[in-house]
Design an enzyme around this catalytic site. Structure first.
Site, PDB file in Angstrom:
ATOM      1  CE1 TYR A  33       0.037   2.022   4.249  1.00 14.03           C
ATOM      2  CE2 TYR A  33       0.702  -0.253   4.580  1.00 14.03           C
ATOM      3  CZ  TYR A  33       0.628   1.048   5.035  1.00 14.03           C
ATOM      4  OH  TYR A  33       1.153   1.383   6.256  1.00 14.03           O
ATOM      5  CG  ASP A  65      -2.894  -2.414   5.142  1.00 15.47           C
ATOM      6  OD1 ASP A  65      -3.869  -1.673   5.377  1.00 15.47           O
ATOM      7  OD2 ASP A  65      -2.046  -2.698   6.009  1.00 15.47           O
ATOM      8  CG  ASP A  84      -5.146   2.787   9.517  1.00 15.05           C
ATOM      9  OD1 ASP A  84      -5.893   3.285  10.384  1.00 15.05           O
ATOM     10  OD2 ASP A  84      -3.949   2.582   9.710  1.00 15.05           O
ATOM     11  NE  ARG A 113       0.387   6.918   8.589  1.00  6.27           N
ATOM     12  CZ  ARG A 113       1.627   6.881   9.051  1.00  6.27           C
ATOM     13  NH1 ARG A 113       2.353   7.977   9.129  1.00  6.27           N
ATOM     14  NH2 ARG A 113       2.155   5.762   9.467  1.00  6.27           N
ATOM     15  CG  HIS A 118      -7.110  -3.138   9.357  1.00  8.25           C
ATOM     16  ND1 HIS A 118      -7.427  -2.082   8.538  1.00  8.25           N
ATOM     17  CD2 HIS A 118      -5.761  -3.144   9.456  1.00  8.25           C
ATOM     18  CE1 HIS A 118      -6.313  -1.467   8.168  1.00  8.25           C
ATOM     19  NE2 HIS A 118      -5.292  -2.102   8.701  1.00  8.25           N
ATOM     20  N   GLY A 120      -6.640  11.096   8.779  1.00  9.42           N
ATOM     21  CA  GLY A 120      -6.263  11.471   7.408  1.00  9.42           C
ATOM     22  C   GLY A 120      -6.695  10.425   6.396  1.00  9.42           C
ATOM     23  CD1 TRP A 121      -4.532   5.809   7.651  1.00  4.63           C
ATOM     24  CD2 TRP A 121      -4.246   6.064   5.444  1.00  4.63           C
ATOM     25  NE1 TRP A 121      -3.256   5.405   7.343  1.00  4.63           N
ATOM     26  CE2 TRP A 121      -3.050   5.553   5.995  1.00  4.63           C
ATOM     27  CE3 TRP A 121      -4.313   6.307   4.075  1.00  4.63           C
ATOM     28  CZ2 TRP A 121      -1.924   5.274   5.220  1.00  4.63           C
ATOM     29  CZ3 TRP A 121      -3.184   6.043   3.304  1.00  4.63           C
ATOM     30  CH2 TRP A 121      -2.010   5.534   3.870  1.00  4.63           C
TER      31      TRP A 121
END
Length: 408
Positions: free
Chosen positions: A72, A122, A177, A247, A166, A250-251
């Site tokens: 990723y 991912d 994420d 972060r 995940h 942010g994802w």
């Protein structure tokens, strides 16, 4: 006499041919980095892309990788370079992305190093690089690779309420994420090949995380949510991890702006996704550092011991705010906030320019997660003490995307 003259003539022609072939071979083996000049007056998007290409002559070398890997982090940077190519069609950008894909996608459509049965969300992200290449070449191997990644999402384990795990090793857990890792590919695929039939399922992934991981007090979203509430890091009442990591947020906002590219405006869930973007952006705007325009590693703990202004989250917010405003999903004031954040990245975190013009973005958190071995507890101390890496791909990719949206 004539024969010997002819022989000498043929020998000299042969020598010229051999020398030409030899010189061609040498030239082709020389790294592309030798041709790269990073001019002072280039846009930040080009400066960063060319810096990375010069430091890592083949795309698989990004993140200092020693051998090709379907990953990723490579995909994030290469997606940004793909977007840059659309604005500045420099053939080196296209070749760099294509080189990575062709190193890994085999003639039969199988993908080197891709471990399907780990159900690691991912590994869906690099699939985004296949759409344009397949559209252009119509080669069957790219379509087969796309279908294989789609099959992973079809079989991806889910929480009882329908959210993608995940990874296989993280049962019942949704991380912010994962929304970026899975949904932009899923949306583009279902719109391109399935007449959009799975858009409701995509919206559901956001609905679940919005409903369960949002903190009612700050409006921020927690890094992870364990529906089973079994993980030691999970709050026993809510299932949420204990902190806000920039972060991860942010994802999440990047996932929203990228998914909205493929969500028809008249789809019943489109407005809902725009609302989620507005809610998250409004909450994030309150925590933007007034002087630098950046955000802290632990989003809501400015001034906390060892907390620092972090590059990847700040670049991701800059990109999502700018794109959201450009597309009309967010009010225009977010473009100003995006520019302020970008100023912070270039003035505060790019501290020096190398002799060859290359740039280095500092204060990039290298990695952070939850659970696993060694165990990550999601505590404040955990996040602020995770290692940092200059020009980490999770910062440089969004930096290029932000620069493009802001035309910087």
């Amino acid at each position: 006499m004539k024969n010997s003259r002819k022989q000498r003539y043929f020998m000299s022609v042969l020598m010229i041919c051999i020398m030409t072939i030899t010189s061609c071979k040498v030239t082709s083996q020389e790294p592309a980095s030798k041709e790269i000049v990073i001019g002072k007056n280039l846009k930040w998007s080009d400066k960063m892309a060319l810096t990375l290409m010069k430091r890592h002559p083949q795309a698989y070398m990004l993140d200092d990788a020693k051998k090709p890997k379907w990953d990723y982090v490579h995909a994030l940077v290469l997606h940004s370079i793909e977007e840059l190519y659309k604005k500045n069609p420099d053939s080196r950008y296209k070749a760099y992305v294509r080189g990575y894909v062709d190193e890994l996608v085999q003639e039969d459509g199988s993908i080197k190093t891709y471990e399907f049965d780990k159900y690691n969300i991912d590994l869906v992200v690099p699939g985004r690089l296949l759409f344009d290449i397949y559209s252009e070449t119509k080669q069957d191997k790219y379509l087969k690779a796309l279908q294989q990644i789609r099959k992973q999402l079809q079989e991806q384990p889910r929480t009882a309420s329908g959210g993608f795990w995940h990874k296989q090793i993280y049962p019942n857990q949704m991380w912010l994420d994962g929304l970026y890792m899975g949904e932009p590919f899923y949306t583009q695929y279902t719109v391109t090949f399935e007449n959009g039939k799975n858009l409701d399922d995509i919206a559901k992934q956001f609905e679940l995380i919005q409903m369960h991981a949002t903190d009612p007090k700050t409006g921020l979203l927690y890094h992870g949510w364990d529906e089973s509430k079994q993980m030691p890091w999970a709050n026993k009442e809510t299932g949420n991890s204990p902190n806000f990591w920039s972060r991860a947020l942010g994802w999440y906002v990047m996932a929203l702006v990228d998914v909205l590219d493929y969500f028809p405006k008249d789809h019943p869930k489109q407005k809902e996704l725009v609302k989620y973007l507005n809610n998250a952006s409004e909450a994030l705007a309150k925590y933007q550092d007034k002087s630098s325009g950046l955000w802290y590693q632990v989003t809501d703990k400015a001034g906390g011991k060892d907390n620092y202004l972090e590059a990847s989250g700040s670049a991701m917010f800059s990109y999502a705010f700018a794109k959201g405003a450009n597309k009309g999903y967010l009010p225009s004031k977010y473009k100003k906030l995006a520019n302020k954040a970008f100023d912070g990245l270039t003035k505060v975190l790019i501290k020096k320019v190398d002799e060859d013009g290359g740039i280095t973005l500092t204060n990039c958190c290298q990695v952070a997660g939850l659970g696993g071995t060694p165990y990550r507890d999601g505590s404040y101390e955990y996040y602020v003490n995770e290692r940092k890496k200059d020009n980490d791909p999770k910062a440089t990719g969004p930096f290029i995307l932000a620069a493009l949206e802001l035309n910087r």
